[in-house]
Design a protein around this motif. Sequence first.
Motif, PDB file in Angstrom:
ATOM      1  N   VAL A   1       0.854  -1.177   0.000  1.00 27.97           N
ATOM      2  CA  VAL A   1       0.000   0.000   0.000  1.00 27.97           C
ATOM      3  C   VAL A   1       0.892   1.231   0.000  1.00 27.97           C
ATOM      4  N   ASN A   2       0.697   2.082  -0.982  1.00 29.89           N
ATOM      5  CA  ASN A   2       1.486   3.313  -1.108  1.00 29.89           C
ATOM      6  C   ASN A   2       2.992   3.048  -1.045  1.00 29.89           C
ATOM      7  N   GLY A   3       3.403   1.939  -1.650  1.00 25.29           N
ATOM      8  CA  GLY A   3       4.813   1.597  -1.737  1.00 25.29           C
ATOM      9  C   GLY A   3       5.359   0.804  -0.562  1.00 25.29           C
ATOM     10  N   ASP A   4       4.562   0.586   0.470  1.00 25.71           N
ATOM     11  CA  ASP A   4       5.001  -0.176   1.639  1.00 25.71           C
ATOM     12  C   ASP A   4       4.325  -1.538   1.661  1.00 25.71           C
ATOM     13  N   LEU A   5       5.084  -2.554   1.993  1.00 27.30           N
ATOM     14  CA  LEU A   5       4.519  -3.890   2.145  1.00 27.30           C
ATOM     15  C   LEU A   5       3.709  -3.915   3.438  1.00 27.30           C
ATOM     16  N   ARG A   6       2.448  -4.235   3.332  1.00 24.92           N
ATOM     17  CA  ARG A   6       1.572  -4.286   4.499  1.00 24.92           C
ATOM     18  C   ARG A   6       0.944  -5.664   4.556  1.00 24.92           C
ATOM     19  N   GLN A   7       0.939  -6.245   5.725  1.00 25.56           N
ATOM     20  CA  GLN A   7       0.349  -7.560   5.906  1.00 25.56           C
ATOM     21  C   GLN A   7      -0.589  -7.483   7.103  1.00 25.56           C
ATOM     22  N   ILE A   8      -1.872  -7.714   6.846  1.00 32.40           N
ATOM     23  CA  ILE A   8      -2.862  -7.664   7.920  1.00 32.40           C
ATOM     24  C   ILE A   8      -3.852  -8.805   7.753  1.00 32.40           C
ATOM     25  N   LEU A  16     -11.817  -3.680   0.653  1.00 33.51           N
ATOM     26  CA  LEU A  16     -10.560  -2.945   0.598  1.00 33.51           C
ATOM     27  C   LEU A  16     -10.747  -1.573   1.237  1.00 33.51           C
ATOM     28  N   LEU A  17     -11.885  -0.953   1.009  1.00 27.66           N
ATOM     29  CA  LEU A  17     -12.178   0.352   1.606  1.00 27.66           C
ATOM     30  C   LEU A  17     -12.118   0.292   3.130  1.00 27.66           C
ATOM     31  N   ASP A  18     -12.825  -0.650   3.717  1.00 32.54           N
ATOM     32  CA  ASP A  18     -12.839  -0.760   5.173  1.00 32.54           C
ATOM     33  C   ASP A  18     -11.455  -1.108   5.714  1.00 32.54           C
ATOM     34  N   THR A  19     -10.716  -1.911   4.994  1.00 29.45           N
ATOM     35  CA  THR A  19      -9.366  -2.263   5.414  1.00 29.45           C
ATOM     36  C   THR A  19      -8.465  -1.032   5.403  1.00 29.45           C
ATOM     37  N   LEU A  20      -8.533  -0.256   4.333  1.00 32.54           N
ATOM     38  CA  LEU A  20      -7.711   0.949   4.249  1.00 32.54           C
ATOM     39  C   LEU A  20      -8.048   1.926   5.368  1.00 32.54           C
ATOM     40  N   ARG A  21      -9.338   2.146   5.582  1.00 29.88           N
ATOM     41  CA  ARG A  21      -9.760   3.135   6.580  1.00 29.88           C
ATOM     42  C   ARG A  21      -9.618   2.630   8.016  1.00 29.88           C
ATOM     43  N   ASP A  22     -10.123   1.447   8.289  1.00 32.07           N
ATOM     44  CA  ASP A  22     -10.214   0.970   9.668  1.00 32.07           C
ATOM     45  C   ASP A  22      -8.957   0.276  10.170  1.00 32.07           C
ATOM     46  N   GLU A  23      -8.272  -0.435   9.307  1.00 31.86           N
ATOM     47  CA  GLU A  23      -7.098  -1.192   9.732  1.00 31.86           C
ATOM     48  C   GLU A  23      -5.798  -0.423   9.488  1.00 31.86           C
ATOM     49  N   LEU A  24      -5.722   0.287   8.362  1.00 31.76           N
ATOM     50  CA  LEU A  24      -4.491   0.999   8.027  1.00 31.76           C
ATOM     51  C   LEU A  24      -4.576   2.499   8.318  1.00 31.76           C
ATOM     52  N   HIS A  25      -5.742   2.962   8.708  1.00 32.50           N
ATOM     53  CA  HIS A  25      -5.976   4.369   9.086  1.00 32.50           C
ATOM     54  C   HIS A  25      -5.646   5.345   7.961  1.00 32.50           C
ATOM     55  N   CYS A  53     -14.814   0.079  -2.282  1.00 32.60           N
ATOM     56  CA  CYS A  53     -15.922  -0.527  -1.540  1.00 32.60           C
ATOM     57  C   CYS A  53     -16.412  -1.816  -2.194  1.00 32.60           C
ATOM     58  N   LEU A  54     -16.114  -1.995  -3.478  1.00 28.22           N
ATOM     59  CA  LEU A  54     -16.564  -3.188  -4.199  1.00 28.22           C
ATOM     60  C   LEU A  54     -15.477  -4.251  -4.351  1.00 28.22           C
ATOM     61  N   VAL A  55     -14.301  -3.976  -3.805  1.00 30.12           N
ATOM     62  CA  VAL A  55     -13.191  -4.920  -3.896  1.00 30.12           C
ATOM     63  C   VAL A  55     -12.991  -5.555  -2.526  1.00 30.12           C
ATOM     64  N   LEU A  56     -12.999  -6.870  -2.483  1.00 32.22           N
ATOM     65  CA  LEU A  56     -12.704  -7.538  -1.223  1.00 32.22           C
ATOM     66  C   LEU A  56     -11.224  -7.358  -0.898  1.00 32.22           C
ATOM     67  N   ALA A  57     -10.941  -7.159   0.369  1.00 32.94           N
ATOM     68  CA  ALA A  57      -9.555  -6.943   0.790  1.00 32.94           C
ATOM     69  C   ALA A  57      -8.657  -8.091   0.347  1.00 32.94           C
ATOM     70  N   GLN A  64      -0.592  -4.019  -5.785  1.00 32.95           N
ATOM     71  CA  GLN A  64      -0.132  -2.670  -5.482  1.00 32.95           C
ATOM     72  C   GLN A  64      -1.351  -1.771  -5.360  1.00 32.95           C
ATOM     73  N   VAL A  65      -1.489  -1.134  -4.207  1.00 30.71           N
ATOM     74  CA  VAL A  65      -2.606  -0.227  -3.942  1.00 30.71           C
ATOM     75  C   VAL A  65      -2.040   1.158  -3.679  1.00 30.71           C
ATOM     76  N   THR A  66      -2.587   2.147  -4.364  1.00 31.98           N
ATOM     77  CA  THR A  66      -2.207   3.532  -4.107  1.00 31.98           C
ATOM     78  C   THR A  66      -3.448   4.294  -3.703  1.00 31.98           C
ATOM     79  N   THR A  67      -3.349   4.982  -2.572  1.00 34.07           N
ATOM     80  CA  THR A  67      -4.428   5.840  -2.098  1.00 34.07           C
ATOM     81  C   THR A  67      -4.007   7.290  -2.304  1.00 34.07           C
TER      82      THR A  67
END
Length: 153
Positions: A1-8, A16-25, A53-57, A64-67
Amino acid sequence: VNGDLRQILVEPYYSLLDTLRDELHLTGTKKGCDEGDCGACTVILNGKPVTACLVLAHSAHDAQVTTVEGLAARDVLHPVQQAFAEHGGLQCGFCTPGLIMSAVGLLESNSSPSAEEVKYAIGGNLCRCTGYSKVVESILASVEAMGGQKEQG
C-alpha cells in the motif's frame, strides 16, 4: 500500500475500503455510498482505478494499492493534487480524493487526454458541490506537469 509492504489479517467479507480506513488508518479514501455508485472511495489497484468498496480486501493480496495519501512525495503534492488546489477543483473536499485518483488513473494510461476523455474518466465520481467544470479544468491543467501536452483548440 502506497509503496510499503503491508500484511494484515482481515475477515473474508472485509472490503478494501474498510481495510484501508479501519485497519491501516488511511482515511483519505472516503466511504460514501458503499455500493460503488459515488466514486469517493476510488484507489489505484495494480495500475487501474477501482472503487474500493466493491473490492474484497483479499483480492488485493500481493497487489499494489495507491491511495490519495500515497500520491504526494514528502512535502510535494502530486501534479493532479496541486492543480486541484490551484484551479478550484476542490469544493467541500469529500469527493476530491476519488476524483483525484480517477484522474491519476487516466493520466497514467493517457498522458494527453481531451476534455471529453477526462469527463468520461471521472464519470463514476459524483460531486454535489460543483458543475465539474473546475474539476475538468484542474485535471487538464495537470497534464503538462505530468509530461503530457494539452489538447489544442
